[in-house]
Each structure stands twice: as C-alpha cells, then as structure tokens.
Design a protein around this motif. Structure first.
Motif, mmCIF file in Angstrom:
data_model
loop_
_atom_site.group_PDB
_atom_site.id
_atom_site.type_symbol
_atom_site.label_atom_id
_atom_site.label_comp_id
_atom_site.label_asym_id
_atom_site.label_seq_id
_atom_site.Cartn_x
_atom_site.Cartn_y
_atom_site.Cartn_z
ATOM 1 N N HIS A 78 58.411 59.181 40.647
ATOM 2 C CA HIS A 78 58.278 58.708 42.035
ATOM 3 C C HIS A 78 57.276 59.582 42.788
ATOM 4 C CE1 HIS A 78 61.179 62.047 42.419
ATOM 5 N NE2 HIS A 78 60.692 62.195 43.643
ATOM 6 N N ASP A 126 56.878 61.337 46.729
ATOM 7 C CA ASP A 126 57.607 61.615 47.967
ATOM 8 C C ASP A 126 56.679 61.179 49.094
ATOM 9 O OD1 ASP A 126 59.171 62.988 46.056
ATOM 10 O OD2 ASP A 126 59.799 64.443 47.549
ATOM 11 N N HIS A 139 56.089 62.268 40.029
ATOM 12 C CA HIS A 139 56.890 63.281 39.338
ATOM 13 C C HIS A 139 58.303 62.758 39.158
ATOM 14 C CE1 HIS A 139 57.449 63.841 43.625
ATOM 15 N NE2 HIS A 139 58.669 64.266 43.318
HETATM 16 FE FE FE Z 1 60.345 64.155 44.599
#
Ligand code: FE
Ligand code: MD6
Length: 207
Positions: A122, A124, A178
């Motif tokens: 994913h 962030d 990550h």
């Molecule tokens: Fe993350």
C-alpha cells in the motif's frame, strides 16, 4: 542510520535498534495503557467490508480508521467515541530527531499482528500533505518488510524489521509502495504471547 535507495528514490531510512530493550519495554507499557483506554478494533476494507488481518488503535489528536465508508483520519475512537490518548513522549522525541523539519505528528497508528497477520502492499496517502515523512517503530516479533516504488508494478525488495527498529519513509520515497509479507513467530521475547506491534507516526494537516 542507513539510507536505502529504492528504485532510484531517496528518503527511505533504516535505523536498526533505535530503541534498546529497556526503551522497548517502556514504550510497550505505554502502548498497553493506550490500548486499555482505546481498545484494538478490527478495521474492514472500504466497499467490500473484508476484515484486515491486523487489529488497530491510535494515539494522538487524530487516528486513522478504515470501514465500509472509506479510509480517513478522525479525532474519536470508532467504538468508544472517546478522543484518542496522547502520543507518548518517547515517540514525540523520536519524531523530533528524525523528522526535525516537519511540524509535530498528529497521529500515531498502532497495528497489532498476531500469527499469520500481514499487510498488503500500500501507499500511505490519506494525509493532507506529503512533505512530512511517516516514521515507523517495530516491537515484538521480526517481520519481513517489502518496499517498492511509486507504482504498484515497480520491483520491490524486502528486509527484516526487528524489535526496536525504526523506518522513515520520507522525501521521494514518501509515497513508495510497502507492506508486511509475514511475521516470524518466536523471534522476540518482548510480547509474552508473541506477535508484533507497529507504530506509525504521521503529520496529517499542514502546519
Ligand atoms: Fe504504511
Ligand atoms: C508495518 N508499516 O511495519 C507496516 N507505513 O507493520 C507501514 O505500513 C509503514 O513501516 C509507512 C511508513 C513506514 C511503515
């Protein structure tokens, strides 16, 4: 501190053993107190409602939550309706050391992994600004952390995160994909029933 170039991106730093055992025990006590007040909840994926394999809580002015309606930051716990407890001083100090140029963190997401839990690849990106890094602390069992590039299709590499290690995703790597492939059972004595805790500090809004 090690800077790890990934797909030509700068800004991924790895600080092995940032917290010694005594520092980890102290931090863990503080996380236990936070979770007693703001219990772990089971987030679900937006739209599908599929449960995450990790359980979560938060501290700080804002907390990250995911439910059927989407991902967002909110000032209250989704089940108790209470404000999140404050961020422990040791974490605010860590941020001041590794993210000195950024305004103070507003949110600290607490992820708990038990046997078999993982975290898919994913980015962030639910924050309102990406100039501050995301700062992560690992506690408990060792995990395999995978990191790639700005596209999901970019090549990835993985390395192990041990209890007390810190990772900073900033600069060009702030939006790198990550995830956590797996947690290696029995690799730490910090949590008496095993498992892993990951703390991620974030700045959500511009100063
Ligand atoms: Fe993350
Ligand atoms: C984990 N970490 O270590 C998941 N995010 O359990 C993250 O998702 C993460 O380690 C942003 C920056 C650093 C991280």
């Amino acid at each position: 501190m090690q800077d790890i170039p990934i797909n030509g991106l700068n800004g991924l730093s790895y600080l092995p053993s940032y917290f010694d055992r005594a520092g980890q025990d102290q931090l863990l006590d503080q996380i236990r107190a936070i979770v007693a007040e703001a219990p772990l909840f089971q987030p679900v994926m937006p739209k599908t409602g599929k449960p995450f394999s990790v359980r979560m809580s938060n501290c700080g002015r804002l907390g990250w939550v995911s439910d059927i309606r989407g991902y967002r930051y909110q000032p209250q716990h989704p089940e108790t309706g209470l404000p999140w407890p404050p961020i422990p001083d040791a974490l605010t100090r860590l941020w001041a050391e590794v993210a000195a140029a950024a305004p103070p963190p507003e949110a600290c997401l607490i992820n708990y992994y038990d046997q078999g839990a993982r975290m898919g690849l994913h980015q962030d990106r639910d924050e309102q600004m990406f100039d501050a890094p995301v700062v992560s602390v690992s506690l408990g069992d060792t995990a395999t952390f995978r990191v790639g590039g700005l596209s999901r299709k970019d090549p990835t590499k993985s390395f192990r995160l041990q209890s007390g290690d810190v990772v900073v995703l900033g600069g060009e790597a702030r939006l790198a994909f990550h995830g956590i492939d797996r947690v290696l059972a029995g690799t730490s004595t910090l949590l008496k029933n095993g498992g892993r805790i990951n703390l991620t500090l974030r700045r959500v809004n511009p100063a």
